[in-house]
Design an enzyme around this catalytic site. Structure first.
Site, mmCIF file in Angstrom:
data_model
loop_
_atom_site.group_PDB
_atom_site.id
_atom_site.type_symbol
_atom_site.label_atom_id
_atom_site.label_comp_id
_atom_site.label_asym_id
_atom_site.label_seq_id
_atom_site.Cartn_x
_atom_site.Cartn_y
_atom_site.Cartn_z
ATOM 1 N N TRP A 99 62.357 8.348 35.604
ATOM 2 C CA TRP A 99 62.617 9.492 34.318
ATOM 3 C C TRP A 99 60.717 9.581 34.154
ATOM 4 C CZ3 TRP A 99 66.397 12.214 34.049
ATOM 5 C CH2 TRP A 99 67.505 11.836 34.137
ATOM 6 N N ASP A 166 58.443 10.254 25.705
ATOM 7 C CA ASP A 166 60.075 10.170 26.120
ATOM 8 C C ASP A 166 60.577 9.624 25.463
ATOM 9 O OD1 ASP A 166 62.482 10.588 26.657
ATOM 10 O OD2 ASP A 166 61.856 10.767 29.550
ATOM 11 N N LYS A 190 72.282 9.580 24.379
ATOM 12 C CA LYS A 190 71.938 8.695 24.195
ATOM 13 C C LYS A 190 72.336 7.638 23.689
ATOM 14 C CE LYS A 190 70.142 9.310 28.669
ATOM 15 N NZ LYS A 190 69.195 9.373 29.042
HETATM 16 C C1 LIG Z 1 68.988 10.981 30.335
HETATM 17 C C2 LIG Z 1 66.983 10.628 30.425
HETATM 18 C C3 LIG Z 1 66.093 12.193 30.482
HETATM 19 C C4 LIG Z 1 67.229 12.803 30.703
HETATM 20 O O1 LIG Z 1 67.597 13.455 30.116
HETATM 21 P P1 LIG Z 1 67.989 14.895 30.443
HETATM 22 O O2 LIG Z 1 68.876 15.469 28.976
HETATM 23 O O3 LIG Z 1 69.396 14.706 30.698
HETATM 24 O O4 LIG Z 1 67.446 15.732 30.493
HETATM 25 C C5 LIG Z 1 65.153 11.871 30.280
HETATM 26 N N1 LIG Z 1 64.682 10.590 30.051
HETATM 27 C C6 LIG Z 1 65.126 9.433 29.943
HETATM 28 C C7 LIG Z 1 64.607 8.648 29.274
HETATM 29 C C8 LIG Z 1 66.601 9.576 29.966
HETATM 30 O O5 LIG Z 1 67.156 8.660 29.919
#
Ligand SMILES: *Cc1c(COP(=O)(O)O)cnc(C)c1O
Length: 358
Positions: A99, A166, A190
């Site tokens: 990511w 993030d 998540k």
């Molecule tokens: C799942 C995830 C993403 C991507 O998320 P989307 O909402 O599918 O774009 C980005 N960063 C992390 C740390 C993730 O676990």
């Protein structure tokens, strides 16, 4: 048979959150209409957004001067919105996994990118420490939890430049010092809600500083000004997030979520370290409490499918590891019970007894 959902995302949510959301999809607040059928501008929907924002601020202890936004596009769109809104000349990125690499790639479209450190040399099994942060960069971007590799930075680091994180897969799993960050974002699917909404916590006075023109929808200021209502927001995922925020509050807030996360992780990592068949993939001081990754030791590698089938037959769901790591991954988000982790541990112990006779 009871199923235990260890999926990495979309992932487990408290049953009562799913039921409350389902009920609102049939009849929203006694209106006789579905949540799907009402206008987002209806006077009965605005309180949903207002309460969700208020609970974000309360549960995460967000200081004055920050806005909470609910947007579309997923965390992946934030990979582009962040540099669009903050990168004037140069940005710094900490590369701790897939990511983080994707976020970095988008930033390169907007300017110079300095990678302050990377754990790619060891397949992202650790979080680099003691890296130098260039003081002339516009911001430092980090990924606090690496959903795929099972590593996590469970502390709020000091940064001499604006810090952007993030937190897709560990938001609401511990108290955070929001004042150390300029922006925090994440996909909801998540640890917060169902897929379809992205949360952003942003320091208002950091916005509007880049010289480039920003398309309206990609400009954070648009959404701050309009309270996430510039266009039609994803109403069902926002409602689901509200139900989960209420659940987190009723269950003791993020401090209690942290204690639960620590308890689950301790039980599972202890078993991984004790069991003669398995070994953890992440370095111990970088282990994630959210996504617990482990593999079979080399001499037992051929048992991988057999263990997966065995665990599945016992009600474990989603424990197959990501293809980049292999083996197994048990994602233990807020809604995962200690009982669920104990059930997985019981599987591991039973499998060990079947395979190693002594
Ligand atoms: C799942 C995830 C993403 C991507 O998320 P989307 O909402 O599918 O774009 C980005 N960063 C992390 C740390 C993730 O676990």
């Amino acid at each position: 048979m009871k199923k235990y959902n260890f999926n990495a995302g979309p992932s487990i949510l408290p049953r009562e959150v799913i039921e409350a959301t389902a009920a609102a999809c049939l009849d929203f607040g006694g209106s006789g209409l579905s949540l799907m059928e009402i206008s987002h501008r209806a006077k009965d929907f605005q309180p949903v957004v207002d309460e969700a924002v208020a609970l974000f601020k309360e549960l995460l202890n967000i200081p004055e001067g920050y806005s909470v936004l609910f947007l579309g596009g997923g965390a992946s769109l934030e990979f582009c919105m962040v540099p669009y809104n903050f990168l004037e000349k140069k940005a710094a990125y900490l590369n701790t996994g897939v990511w983080a690499t994707k976020a970095e790639k988008e930033a390169k479209l907007f300017g110079e990118v300095v990678e302050v450190a990377s754990s790619a040399d060891k397949n992202f099994t650790y979080i680099p420490r003691n890296f130098e942060i260039p003081t002339d960069a516009d911001y430092l971007h980090i990924t606090t939890n690496n959903t795929i590799y099972g590593t996590e930075l469970r502390e709020d680091i000091d940064s001499p430049i604006p810090l952007i994180a993030d937190m897709s897969s560990d938001i609401f799993s511990r108290p955070i010092d929001v004042s150390k960050y300029t922006l925090i974002y994440g996909g909801a699917q998540k640890n917060l809600s169902m897929a379809g909404v992205t949360f952003v916590i942003v320091k208002d006075d950091a916005l509007g500083k880049v010289s480039r023109q920003i398309p309206t929808m990609l400009n954070y200021q648009t959404h701050v000004k309009k309270g996430s209502m510039f266009n039609t927001p994803p109403v069902v995922p926002i409602y689901c997030a509200l139900m989960n925020l209420r659940y987190i509050k009723a269950h003791g807030g993020v401090k209690a979520m942290q204690q639960l996360a620590e308890k689950r992780a301790e039980i599972l990592y202890n078993e991984i370290d004790r069991n003669r068949l398995f070994v953890g993939t992440a370095e111990k001081d970088s282990r994630s409490l959210m996504n617990i990754t482990f593999v079979l030791k080399d001499e037992y590698k051929e048992l991988e499918k057999e263990f997966l089938d065995f665990a599945t037959s016992k009600g474990m769901v989603g424990v197959k590891g990501h293809r980049d790591v292999g083996g197994f991954r048990a994602s233990c988000y807020n809604a995962m019970s200690v009982e669920g982790v104990e059930a997985l541990v019981a599987c591991m112990q039973e499998f060990e007894k079947m395979k190693i006779k002594d």
